[in-house]
Design an enzyme around this catalytic site. Structure first.
Site, PDB file in Angstrom:
ATOM      1  N   ASP A   1      40.805  36.797  33.264  1.00  0.00           N
ATOM      2  CA  ASP A   1      40.004  37.456  34.317  1.00  0.00           C
ATOM      3  C   ASP A   1      38.559  37.664  33.570  1.00  0.00           C
ATOM      4  O   ASP A   1      38.324  37.776  32.312  1.00  0.00           O
ATOM      5  CB  ASP A   1      40.400  38.593  34.622  1.00  0.00           C
ATOM      6  CG  ASP A   1      41.849  38.402  35.276  1.00  0.00           C
ATOM      7  OD1 ASP A   1      42.060  37.470  35.820  1.00  0.00           O
ATOM      8  OD2 ASP A   1      42.508  39.583  35.542  1.00  0.00           O
ATOM      9  N   LYS A   2      37.582  37.768  34.367  1.00  0.00           N
ATOM     10  CA  LYS A   2      36.247  37.898  33.899  1.00  0.00           C
ATOM     11  C   LYS A   2      36.043  38.977  33.059  1.00  0.00           C
ATOM     12  O   LYS A   2      35.372  38.874  32.033  1.00  0.00           O
ATOM     13  CB  LYS A   2      35.244  38.031  35.237  1.00  0.00           C
ATOM     14  CG  LYS A   2      33.981  37.957  34.736  1.00  0.00           C
ATOM     15  CD  LYS A   2      33.063  37.861  36.332  1.00  0.00           C
ATOM     16  CE  LYS A   2      31.505  38.031  35.839  1.00  0.00           C
ATOM     17  NZ  LYS A   2      30.823  38.111  36.936  1.00  0.00           N
TER      18      LYS A   2
END
Ligand code: URA
Length: 252
Positions: free
Chosen positions: A105-106
């Site tokens: 995920d970011k």
């Protein structure tokens, strides 16, 4: 293999630039100038030099990245103009065909493999092989022993089946490590939500046999050593052997 193809691949040149360098006498093969772009070279035994420097041919490339927060695990993000893991590669490193092997995920940090070896990348991600991934996490609320046991046994994250059994080790009230052998979208985030908690930070500290070593800071990137590539291939092979064994002895 044609010399211009070798040079284009190994030195990250266009075919046209590679042919130009060869024709203009900047390329030597085994110590002799070679001015014919379609001359044949053997990547295993011939030694190719450009401007007097050796140009080594590798069929595939493997890089280990420590993904920092805020960087996305895709090859390009034209839509949002965000920084991608490929943007972490230093200038001059060939990017052609490189892709991140899996996604973080970011806001997740940690180990990510970049490669142009589609077969190995696919094998490492294949649900049939269950290559282990280990994460260090911090959550918002204290995790009880019941929560830990539930996460280990498998929780409902809205998929067809509960998550596979995994290992969760607590090293504080709100922190610990989790070892997964599957990779569902936002899996850990959703697992923590299933026990009414929330991820505060997440860092992948191991991917199969590759560990996040001290000093390899967020944003750093390095090529894998031949030994590490071999370890990855062995990891895939051992998972395949285990699968074969359980198919031949389903009761085991
Ligand atoms: N699980 C998540 O929720 N996020 C990640 O980035 C990786 C695993």
């Amino acid at each position: 293999m044609r010399l211009d193809k070798y040079l284009a691949h190994a030195a990250n040149l266009s075919r046209k630039d590679a042919a130009g360098a060869i024709r203009s006498g900047q390329v030597q093969v085994n110590g002799r100038p070679e001015r014919t772009p379609d001359a044949q070279v053997d990547p295993d035994s011939d030694r190719v030099f450009l401007h007097g420097l050796p140009v080594l041919y590798k069929a595939f490339h493997y890089y280990l990245v420590h993904k920092p927060r805020g960087v996305v695990s895709v090859t390009e993000d034209r839509l949002h103009g965000e920084k991608t893991v490929l943007d972490l590669l230093p200038d001059g490193v060939p990017r052609r065909n490189l892709f991140p092997c899996g996604r973080l995920d970011k806001n997740t940090t940690g180990l990510l493999l970049l490669t142009d070896d589609g077969r190995t990348g696919h094998a490492l991600l294949s649900p049939a092989r269950h290559v282990e991934k280990e994460y260090a996490f911090e959550v918002k609320f204290p995790l009880s022993e019941e929560d830990r046991a539930a996460l280990c046994a498998g929780v409902d994250i809205g998929e067809e089946k509960p998550t596979r059994p995994c290992t969760v080790t607590l090293n504080g009230e709100r922190s610990g490590t989790i070892v997964l052998n599957e990779g569902k979208y936002h899996q850990i985030k959703r697992m923590m939500e299933a026990v009414h908690n929330q991820i505060v930070s997440l860092c992948r500290i191991r991917f199969g046999p590759l560990c996040l070593e001290p000093g390899f800071e967020p944003g750093m990137i390095r090529p894998l050593s031949d030994f590490e590539v071999e370890m990855l291939q062995n990891c895939i092979r051992s998972k395949e052997e285990k699968n074969d064994e359980s198919q031949n002895h389903p009761g085991k």
